[in-house]
Design a protein around this motif. Structure first.
Motif, PDB file in Angstrom:
ATOM      1  N   GLY A 170       0.812  -1.215   0.000  1.00 46.46           N
ATOM      2  CA  GLY A 170       0.000   0.000   0.000  1.00 46.46           C
ATOM      3  C   GLY A 170       0.840   1.256   0.000  1.00 46.46           C
ATOM      4  N   ILE A 171       1.899   1.251   0.793  1.00 46.10           N
ATOM      5  CA  ILE A 171       2.791   2.416   0.832  1.00 46.10           C
ATOM      6  C   ILE A 171       3.465   2.608  -0.514  1.00 46.10           C
ATOM      7  CG2 ILE A 171       4.916   3.313   1.851  1.00 46.10           C
ATOM      8  CD1 ILE A 171       4.004   1.950   4.496  1.00 46.10           C
ATOM      9  N   VAL A 172       3.958   1.519  -1.102  1.00 42.89           N
ATOM     10  CA  VAL A 172       4.629   1.606  -2.412  1.00 42.89           C
ATOM     11  C   VAL A 172       3.652   2.073  -3.484  1.00 42.89           C
ATOM     12  CG1 VAL A 172       5.749   0.230  -4.207  1.00 42.89           C
ATOM     13  CG2 VAL A 172       6.405  -0.074  -1.822  1.00 42.89           C
ATOM     14  N   ALA A 173       2.461   1.496  -3.512  1.00 39.16           N
ATOM     15  CA  ALA A 173       1.470   1.878  -4.520  1.00 39.16           C
ATOM     16  C   ALA A 173       1.047   3.334  -4.358  1.00 39.16           C
ATOM     17  CB  ALA A 173       0.257   0.957  -4.432  1.00 39.16           C
ATOM     18  N   THR A 174       0.812   3.753  -3.124  1.00 45.98           N
ATOM     19  CA  THR A 174       0.419   5.138  -2.876  1.00 45.98           C
ATOM     20  C   THR A 174       1.503   6.101  -3.332  1.00 45.98           C
ATOM     21  OG1 THR A 174      -0.946   4.470  -0.993  1.00 45.98           O
ATOM     22  CG2 THR A 174      -0.290   6.779  -1.097  1.00 45.98           C
ATOM     23  N   LEU A 175       2.748   5.808  -2.980  1.00 54.55           N
ATOM     24  CA  LEU A 175       3.841   6.692  -3.388  1.00 54.55           C
ATOM     25  C   LEU A 175       4.021   6.715  -4.906  1.00 54.55           C
ATOM     26  CD1 LEU A 175       6.480   5.971  -0.611  1.00 54.55           C
ATOM     27  CD2 LEU A 175       5.027   7.995  -0.872  1.00 54.55           C
ATOM     28  N   ALA A 176       3.830   5.571  -5.556  1.00 51.04           N
ATOM     29  CA  ALA A 176       3.942   5.522  -7.017  1.00 51.04           C
ATOM     30  C   ALA A 176       2.858   6.376  -7.667  1.00 51.04           C
ATOM     31  CB  ALA A 176       3.853   4.081  -7.506  1.00 51.04           C
ATOM     32  N   PHE A 177       1.629   6.265  -7.199  1.00 48.83           N
ATOM     33  CA  PHE A 177       0.548   7.061  -7.768  1.00 48.83           C
ATOM     34  C   PHE A 177       0.711   8.545  -7.468  1.00 48.83           C
ATOM     35  CE2 PHE A 177      -2.092   3.027  -7.695  1.00 48.83           C
ATOM     36  CZ  PHE A 177      -2.040   2.852  -9.074  1.00 48.83           C
ATOM     37  N   VAL A 178       1.197   8.871  -6.277  1.00 53.33           N
ATOM     38  CA  VAL A 178       1.461  10.282  -5.945  1.00 53.33           C
ATOM     39  C   VAL A 178       2.542  10.841  -6.869  1.00 53.33           C
ATOM     40  CG1 VAL A 178       2.487  11.787  -4.189  1.00 53.33           C
ATOM     41  CG2 VAL A 178       0.652  10.229  -3.568  1.00 53.33           C
ATOM     42  N   PHE A 179       3.592  10.060  -7.094  1.00 52.86           N
ATOM     43  CA  PHE A 179       4.659  10.507  -7.990  1.00 52.86           C
ATOM     44  C   PHE A 179       4.129  10.731  -9.401  1.00 52.86           C
ATOM     45  CE2 PHE A 179       7.913   9.411 -11.130  1.00 52.86           C
ATOM     46  CZ  PHE A 179       8.814  10.450 -10.899  1.00 52.86           C
TER      47      PHE A 179
END
Length: 67
Positions: free
Chosen positions: A47-56
């Protein structure tokens, strides 16, 4: 051939990634934390990785200029 041909397309794509970041945050981080008995570490990390990827991606498209 350009992928983004109009400013509106760029704005919509940026909004799409920002919304995906919110969904990933809610579904993969907040959900398991709210129910600790079902929480698994790999789901929260995903979830953290996916959230950061989408934010980027949202940030990238938000700052992009269409010529």
């Amino acid at each position: 051939m350009r992928i983004l041909q109009a400013e509106k397309q760029k704005d919509n794509l940026a909004k799409f990634f920002w919304d995906d970041a919110k969904i990933a945050l809610a579904a993969l981080i907040v959900g398991p934390v709210a129910r600790p008995e079902t929480a698994e570490a790999w789901v929260i990390v995903l979830g953290i990785v996916a959230t950061l990827a989408f934010v980027f991606l949202g940030y990238l498209f938000d700052g992009m200029e269409v010529s």
